[in-house]
Write a protein that holds these residues in place. Structure first.
Motif, PDB file in Angstrom:
ATOM      1  N   THR A 222      15.504  10.434 -13.926  1.00 50.86           N
ATOM      2  CA  THR A 222      14.926  10.962 -15.158  1.00 50.86           C
ATOM      3  C   THR A 222      14.851   9.818 -16.162  1.00 50.86           C
ATOM      4  OG1 THR A 222      15.867  13.160 -14.799  1.00 50.86           O
ATOM      5  CG2 THR A 222      15.188  12.619 -17.043  1.00 50.86           C
ATOM      6  N   VAL A 223      13.715   9.654 -16.798  1.00 48.97           N
ATOM      7  CA  VAL A 223      13.554   8.619 -17.818  1.00 48.97           C
ATOM      8  C   VAL A 223      13.955   9.196 -19.166  1.00 48.97           C
ATOM      9  CG1 VAL A 223      11.947   7.041 -18.950  1.00 48.97           C
ATOM     10  CG2 VAL A 223      11.688   7.542 -16.506  1.00 48.97           C
ATOM     11  N   ALA A 224      14.944   8.595 -19.818  1.00 47.97           N
ATOM     12  CA  ALA A 224      15.385   9.067 -21.132  1.00 47.97           C
ATOM     13  C   ALA A 224      14.231   8.994 -22.128  1.00 47.97           C
ATOM     14  CB  ALA A 224      16.560   8.229 -21.622  1.00 47.97           C
ATOM     15  N   PRO A 225      14.061  10.008 -22.964  1.00 49.73           N
ATOM     16  CA  PRO A 225      12.954   9.998 -23.934  1.00 49.73           C
ATOM     17  C   PRO A 225      12.926   8.744 -24.806  1.00 49.73           C
ATOM     18  CG  PRO A 225      13.966  12.164 -23.849  1.00 49.73           C
ATOM     19  CD  PRO A 225      14.831  11.262 -23.020  1.00 49.73           C
ATOM     20  N   ALA A 226      14.110   8.180 -25.123  1.00 47.59           N
ATOM     21  CA  ALA A 226      14.161   7.012 -25.997  1.00 47.59           C
ATOM     22  C   ALA A 226      13.658   5.741 -25.327  1.00 47.59           C
ATOM     23  CB  ALA A 226      15.593   6.795 -26.494  1.00 47.59           C
ATOM     24  N   VAL A 227      13.413   5.762 -23.996  1.00 45.35           N
ATOM     25  CA  VAL A 227      12.866   4.587 -23.316  1.00 45.35           C
ATOM     26  C   VAL A 227      11.452   4.291 -23.810  1.00 45.35           C
ATOM     27  CG1 VAL A 227      12.002   3.753 -21.087  1.00 45.35           C
ATOM     28  CG2 VAL A 227      14.292   4.727 -21.248  1.00 45.35           C
ATOM     29  N   LEU A 228      10.645   5.334 -23.959  1.00 46.09           N
ATOM     30  CA  LEU A 228       9.251   5.155 -24.367  1.00 46.09           C
ATOM     31  C   LEU A 228       8.988   5.646 -25.782  1.00 46.09           C
ATOM     32  CD1 LEU A 228       7.515   6.285 -21.045  1.00 46.09           C
ATOM     33  CD2 LEU A 228       8.131   3.966 -21.770  1.00 46.09           C
ATOM     34  N   GLY A 229       9.996   6.223 -26.416  1.00 49.79           N
ATOM     35  CA  GLY A 229       9.842   6.719 -27.778  1.00 49.79           C
ATOM     36  C   GLY A 229      10.978   6.243 -28.654  1.00 49.79           C
ATOM     37  N   ALA A 230      11.081   6.823 -29.825  1.00 50.27           N
ATOM     38  CA  ALA A 230      12.102   6.413 -30.785  1.00 50.27           C
ATOM     39  C   ALA A 230      13.392   7.186 -30.553  1.00 50.27           C
ATOM     40  CB  ALA A 230      11.606   6.650 -32.214  1.00 50.27           C
ATOM     41  N   LEU A 231      14.512   6.541 -30.852  1.00 53.79           N
ATOM     42  CA  LEU A 231      15.805   7.216 -30.842  1.00 53.79           C
ATOM     43  C   LEU A 231      15.811   8.237 -31.974  1.00 53.79           C
ATOM     44  CD1 LEU A 231      18.516   6.793 -29.217  1.00 53.79           C
ATOM     45  CD2 LEU A 231      19.319   5.548 -31.216  1.00 53.79           C
ATOM     46  N   LYS A 232      16.210   9.463 -31.679  1.00 57.98           N
ATOM     47  CA  LYS A 232      16.198  10.512 -32.692  1.00 57.98           C
ATOM     48  C   LYS A 232      17.283  10.283 -33.734  1.00 57.98           C
ATOM     49  CE  LYS A 232      14.359  14.031 -29.558  1.00 57.98           C
ATOM     50  NZ  LYS A 232      14.622  15.324 -28.878  1.00 57.98           N
ATOM     51  N   GLU A 233      17.071  10.806 -34.915  1.00 51.75           N
ATOM     52  CA  GLU A 233      18.046  10.694 -35.999  1.00 51.75           C
ATOM     53  C   GLU A 233      19.382  11.293 -35.555  1.00 51.75           C
ATOM     54  OE1 GLU A 233      19.398   9.462 -39.620  1.00 51.75           O
ATOM     55  OE2 GLU A 233      17.346   9.204 -38.870  1.00 51.75           O
ATOM     56  N   GLY A 234      20.453  10.489 -35.627  1.00 47.78           N
ATOM     57  CA  GLY A 234      21.773  10.946 -35.248  1.00 47.78           C
ATOM     58  C   GLY A 234      22.060  10.924 -33.766  1.00 47.78           C
ATOM     59  N   GLU A 235      21.092  10.513 -32.940  1.00 52.41           N
ATOM     60  CA  GLU A 235      21.296  10.490 -31.489  1.00 52.41           C
ATOM     61  C   GLU A 235      22.275   9.379 -31.113  1.00 52.41           C
ATOM     62  OE1 GLU A 235      18.628  10.156 -27.364  1.00 52.41           O
ATOM     63  OE2 GLU A 235      17.664  10.251 -29.332  1.00 52.41           O
ATOM     64  N   THR A 236      23.193   9.674 -30.194  1.00 47.46           N
ATOM     65  CA  THR A 236      24.196   8.706 -29.767  1.00 47.46           C
ATOM     66  C   THR A 236      23.559   7.586 -28.957  1.00 47.46           C
ATOM     67  OG1 THR A 236      25.893  10.421 -29.688  1.00 47.46           O
ATOM     68  CG2 THR A 236      26.329   8.398 -28.462  1.00 47.46           C
ATOM     69  N   VAL A 237      23.964   6.360 -29.241  1.00 51.54           N
ATOM     70  CA  VAL A 237      23.482   5.201 -28.490  1.00 51.54           C
ATOM     71  C   VAL A 237      24.272   5.137 -27.187  1.00 51.54           C
ATOM     72  CG1 VAL A 237      23.256   2.698 -28.474  1.00 51.54           C
ATOM     73  CG2 VAL A 237      22.869   3.962 -30.591  1.00 51.54           C
TER      74      VAL A 237
END
Length: 353
Positions: A222-237
């Motif tokens: 599964t490709v994490a959404p943040a790979v091709l998009g922005a990290l969401k506000e408050g999302e853990t790195v």
């Protein structure tokens, strides 16, 4: 950013051909790592800024040297794939991945054991491990005798270093030792996957081990959404390189999504000093007096593009352009790694033409 230059940095050049006998420079580097020092060394991906991964104070020196946010976890480098057992709980899938892709540009995230400091994991219950293929990195890890936490050896957020000159520009006086091992092979950081409890892989950062490679290996990915998009506000790195703006030059970077003709028209209308990272096929058609062109290589040659991307961004940044533009890459194969790095360097500023 606060200046952390505070020490005399030792420099040493070590080539792969020098490793057949005891190397004094690597012996010194290994000693420094065991004693809590910081050492920059080459890998096949980019240069890494290393410290003893089992020493929380040593790991903290990495963050200080880079100006790195404390919530950004570190990758732990090991000399042999089986050494991961001492650092984390390794399910059978890890052994299969190791046989297929290690040593090499693959990082695997698994549940950390208590011996791994929170300064390395950024407080997460997991740790990222990788076994580099570069002969100098491998020899250094054997010499050190400890696992080595090592993010890219650049100031936090700036383009990663792929040669000794880049490292010296950023890190002279910030670390104890820098090893010059020549130019890196790939030019983009390792692929990062997280082993999920259901036996699937979560792709958190694409690299030279591509999505297609992992799928052909037989993994469910599964490709994490943040790979091709922005990290969401408050999302853990969850892994390095997931921050919103990363790998970035000082000048604003914009990605152009359109045909050669539309890109030329767009650039013709720009004002000020402008740079464009062009495919070789575009160079002749985008010959504009106010636009400085930098060659990314041929459109189909993604390995060359990956190897040259960070170097070009650093070179362009020295010219104080008003803006830097580049074509939006494909997400096929190694192109996904380029896309991932470039959208972060551009802070997701994509212009559709």
């Amino acid at each position: 950013m606060e200046d952390k230059r505070q020490r005399e940095t030792v420099y040493a050049a070590v080539c792969a051909d020098c490793l057949t006998k005891k190397n004094e420079s690597l012996a010194l580097a290994g000693k420094l790592l065991r004693e809590g020092g910081t050492v920059i060394f080459p890998t096949e991906t980019v240069y890494g800024l290393g410290a003893n991964a089992l020493d929380p104070d040593a790991a903290a020196r990495i963050y200080a040297a880079k100006g790195r946010p404390a919530d950004n976890p570190l990758i732990v480098h090991i000399a042999e794939p089986e050494e991961a057992d001492t650092l984390c709980d390794c399910p059978p899938l890890y052994a299969r991945l190791a046989r297929a892709f290690m040593p090499g540009p693959l990082t695997v995230i698994m549940t950390a054991k208590p011996c791994v400091p929170k300064t390395v994991t950024a407080g997460l219950p997991t740790v990222a491990v990788r076994c580099p293929a570069h002969p100098v990195a491998h020899a250094l890890l054997l010499e050190a005798g400890v696992p080595v936490a090592a993010p890219s050896a650049n100031l936090s957020g700036s383009p990663s270093p792929t040669c000794f000159l880049h490292v010296k520009e950023d890190m002279d006086g910030r670390v104890d030792m820098i090893i010059d091992g020549g130019e890196c092979d790939y030019g983009v950081e390792s692929t990062i996957v997280k082993l999920e409890e259901d036996g699937t892989l979560l792709l958190l950062r694409p690299g030279a081990v591509t999505l297609e490679d992992l799928t052909a290996f037989g993994a469910r990915v599964t490709v994490a959404p943040a790979v091709l998009g922005a990290l969401k506000e408050g999302e853990t790195v969850l892994s390095p390189g997931m921050k919103y703006r990363h790998y970035a030059p000082e000048a604003p970077l914009y990605l152009l999504d359109g045909s050669f003709e539309n890109i030329r028209k767009f650039l013709a209308d720009r004002e000020g000093r402008v740079a464009y990272l062009a495919y070789d096929e575009e160079m002749a058609s985008i010959a504009l007096p106010h636009v400085t062109l930098y060659s990314l290589g041929e459109m189909a040659d993604t390995p060359s593009q990956a190897k040259s991307l960070f170097r070009i961004l650093r070179e362009a940044d020295k010219e104080n352009y008003d803006a830097i533009y580049a074509p939006l890459p494909s997400i096929r194969g190694l192109g996904m790694a380029l896309y991932n790095r470039m959208i972060r360097a551009a802070a997701h500023q994509i212009i559709k033409l």
